[in-house]
Write an enzyme that holds these catalytic residues in place. Structure first.
Site, PDB file in Angstrom:
ATOM      1  N   ASP A 242      -5.952 -17.957   1.258  1.00  0.00           N
ATOM      2  CA  ASP A 242      -4.964 -19.219   0.410  1.00  0.00           C
ATOM      3  C   ASP A 242      -5.581 -20.679   1.510  1.00  0.00           C
ATOM      4  O   ASP A 242      -4.623 -20.848   2.147  1.00  0.00           O
ATOM      5  CB  ASP A 242      -3.689 -19.470   0.010  1.00  0.00           C
TER       6      ASP A 242
ATOM      7  N   GLY B   9       4.541   5.958  -4.908  1.00  0.00           N
ATOM      8  CA  GLY B   9       5.995   5.225  -4.456  1.00  0.00           C
ATOM      9  C   GLY B   9       6.583   4.675  -2.947  1.00  0.00           C
ATOM     10  O   GLY B   9       5.429   5.056  -2.362  1.00  0.00           O
TER      11      GLY B   9
ATOM     12  N   HIS C 112       1.037  -1.410  -0.708  1.00  0.00           N
ATOM     13  CA  HIS C 112      -0.600   0.411   0.110  1.00  0.00           C
ATOM     14  C   HIS C 112       0.565   0.910  -0.654  1.00  0.00           C
ATOM     15  O   HIS C 112       0.892   2.091  -0.917  1.00  0.00           O
ATOM     16  CB  HIS C 112      -0.934   0.098   1.070  1.00  0.00           C
TER      17      HIS C 112
ATOM     18  N   PRO D 157      -6.642  -0.551  -6.496  1.00  0.00           N
ATOM     19  CA  PRO D 157      -7.294  -1.994  -6.884  1.00  0.00           C
ATOM     20  C   PRO D 157      -8.008  -2.316  -5.693  1.00  0.00           C
ATOM     21  O   PRO D 157      -7.374  -2.240  -4.706  1.00  0.00           O
ATOM     22  CB  PRO D 157      -6.150  -2.523  -7.965  1.00  0.00           C
TER      23      PRO D 157
ATOM     24  N   HIS E  22      -1.295 -13.192  -2.082  1.00  0.00           N
ATOM     25  CA  HIS E  22      -2.369 -13.808  -1.160  1.00  0.00           C
ATOM     26  C   HIS E  22      -2.512 -14.978  -0.674  1.00  0.00           C
ATOM     27  O   HIS E  22      -2.801 -15.424  -0.734  1.00  0.00           O
ATOM     28  CB  HIS E  22      -3.892 -13.418  -1.838  1.00  0.00           C
TER      29      HIS E  22
ATOM     30  N   ASP F 234       7.752   5.521   0.224  1.00  0.00           N
ATOM     31  CA  ASP F 234       8.498   6.968   0.788  1.00  0.00           C
ATOM     32  C   ASP F 234       7.288   7.189   1.866  1.00  0.00           C
ATOM     33  O   ASP F 234       7.925   8.459   2.744  1.00  0.00           O
ATOM     34  CB  ASP F 234       7.456   7.953  -0.048  1.00  0.00           C
TER      35      ASP F 234
ATOM     36  N   GLU G 281      -3.999   8.826   3.750  1.00  0.00           N
ATOM     37  CA  GLU G 281      -4.075   7.826   3.581  1.00  0.00           C
ATOM     38  C   GLU G 281      -4.370   6.662   3.937  1.00  0.00           C
ATOM     39  O   GLU G 281      -5.046   5.832   3.699  1.00  0.00           O
ATOM     40  CB  GLU G 281      -2.753   6.848   3.105  1.00  0.00           C
TER      41      GLU G 281
END
Ligand code: HEM
Ligand SMILES: *[C@@H]1O[C@H](CO)[C@@H](O)[C@H](O)[C@H]1NC(C)=O
Ligand SMILES: *[C@@H]1O[C@H](CO)[C@@H](O)[C@H](O)[C@H]1NC(C)=O
Ligand SMILES: *[C@@H]1O[C@H](CO)[C@@H](O)[C@H](O)[C@H]1NC(C)=O
Ligand SMILES: CC(=O)N[C@H]1CO[C@H](CO)[C@@H](O)[C@@H]1O
Length: 327
Positions: free
Chosen positions: A248, A73, A67, A166, A196, A75, A91
């Site tokens: 999974d 980028g 994320h 996404p 995942h 950072d 964020e």
């Protein structure tokens, strides 16, 4: 008019390219060799101890790093807390970040490094190293290369996180477009979805697929029917917000290519996982990545690409004293 517009566009594209190159060119192997030579072993030791205590740290850190890299980028913008004046709507506050965690853990490593070599190691590098080491604990060796020398950004915006990340319901076109924005291609998208292989999610993120896919009380037909029934038993209605589901099935504690077996058996957790089968090229890749050796090698390659998404130009950014606030 038209030609000046084209010129401006070209200039912007060029400037942007140069910026990306410059920021990226700074990264190298053992950037802190002279300034903080023990950084790699300090991060590894703390991370391995933590993952040994509780394996759920590995998926948490890996996801946090992803994320971070997908917004402005790598950072460490994801680590900034909102403050009254700056980065108020940041964020961390964005929808896709709602279940991110591991921040205290980064603070712990940062505190140790500030004792050892104050003001030297960026939070973005710490996150990149810790994510790598967390996954690597299972193998007791570094699973991909992390060049260092990232700088920490000063800006964090929820709007950018919402636009860049996404979602679990994204189709392949959307996924690929978002990955391509960062210079990642179809192979990187399919390979990195293999992250995942570890970790868990929450029933609320599955309820649409299980119970109301098209709004008519139906189940997503692309989900294996037997597996759908199993998931409904784990996530009965009313949904329990505390219930965790393995991403999974039966292998979510182990980082391996089993994720691709699950996807290929129509047991991918999200629409975004199942989407890998909706295109001939990506479906072929998902088959190839079932091979454990191929998966590990390809994942290392794509992770190195992802952890080198840099948008800060040379000379921009800083080394934060505290990963939660700008200096
Ligand atoms: C392809 C696009 C992707 C989408 C749509 C996506 C979406 C998601 C969602 C919705 C969750 C569940 C979060 C929750 O339960 O609250 C999740 C979990 C996770 N994601 Fe992704 N993800 C993507 C790619 C990646 C990549 C590239 C990585 C890392 C390289 C990654 C690593 C993880 C991990 C490790 C977890 C489990 C977290 C935990 O157990 O705490 N994901 N992802
Ligand atoms: C590990 O951490 C998770 C999340 O913080 C927690 O729910 C779980 O109980 C912990 N597991 C162990 C074995 O301590
Ligand atoms: C994928 O999703 C986007 C955004 O929701 C939509 O505009 C597009 O039509 C979809 N593409 C396909 C092929 O379904
Ligand atoms: C299913 O989706 C439809 C359309 O989005 C919505 O009107 C309906 O309330 C949903 N049903 C449930 C049980 O959530
Ligand atoms: C960890 C974190 O900061 N989570 C935030 C995610 O977004 C919600 C609101 O959308 C906040 O309430 C959370 O604090």
């Amino acid at each position: 008019m038209r030609s000046s517009f084209m010129f401006l566009l070209l200039a912007l594209v060029l400037v942007n390219t140069v910026m990306v190159c410059n920021g990226k060119k700074l990264l190298k192997m053992k950037y802190y060799r002279r300034t903080c030579s023990s950084v790699e072993s300090i991060v590894r030791d703390i991370t391995w101890r933590k993952v040994a205590e509780n394996a759920s740290f590995a998926p948490k850190l890996l996801r946090l790093h992803y994320h971070d890299c997908f917004v402005r980028g790598c950072d460490a913008s994801i680590l900034l807390d909102s403050t009254d004046d700056q980065n108020k709507d940041n964020e961390k506050a964005a929808g896709p970040n709602r279940s991110l965690s591991g921040y205290e853990f980064i603070d712990e490593i940062k505190a140790k490094l500030e004792e050892e070599c104050p003001g030297v190691v960026s939070c973005a590098d710490i996150l990149a190293l810790a994510a790598r080491d967390a996954v690597s604990y299972q193998f007791q060796r570094p699973m991909w290369k992390v060049f260092t020398g990232r700088k920490d950004g000063r800006v964090s915006l929820s709007s950018e996180a919402s636009a860049n990340m996404p979602s679990a319901s994204s189709n392949l076109t959307t996924l690929l477009t978002k990955f391509q924005t960062h210079g990642l291609d179809m192979m990187d998208l399919v390979t990195l979805s293999g992250a995942h292989s570890i970790g868990t999610t929450r029933c609320v993120l599955l309820s649409r697929r299980l119970y109301n896919f098209t709004g008519r009380g139906d189940t997503d037909p692309s989900l294996d029917p037997e597996y759908a029934e199993t998931l409904k038993k784990i996530c009965p209605i009313p949904l329990n917000p505390a219930t965790r589901v393995e991403m999974d099935p039966q292998s979510s504690g182990s980082f391996d290519s089993h994720y691709f077996q699950a996807v290929n058996q129509h047991k991918g957790m999200f629409v975004s996982d199942a989407a890998l089968l909706t295109d001939q090229q990506s479906a072929q890749m998902a088959r190839v990545l079932e091979n454990p050796v191929v998966f590990i090698a390809r994942f290392a390659k794509s992770m190195k690409k992802m952890n080198e998404i840099i948008t800060l130009a040379y000379g921009e950014g800083e080394v934060r004293k505290n990963c939660r606030v700008v200096n």
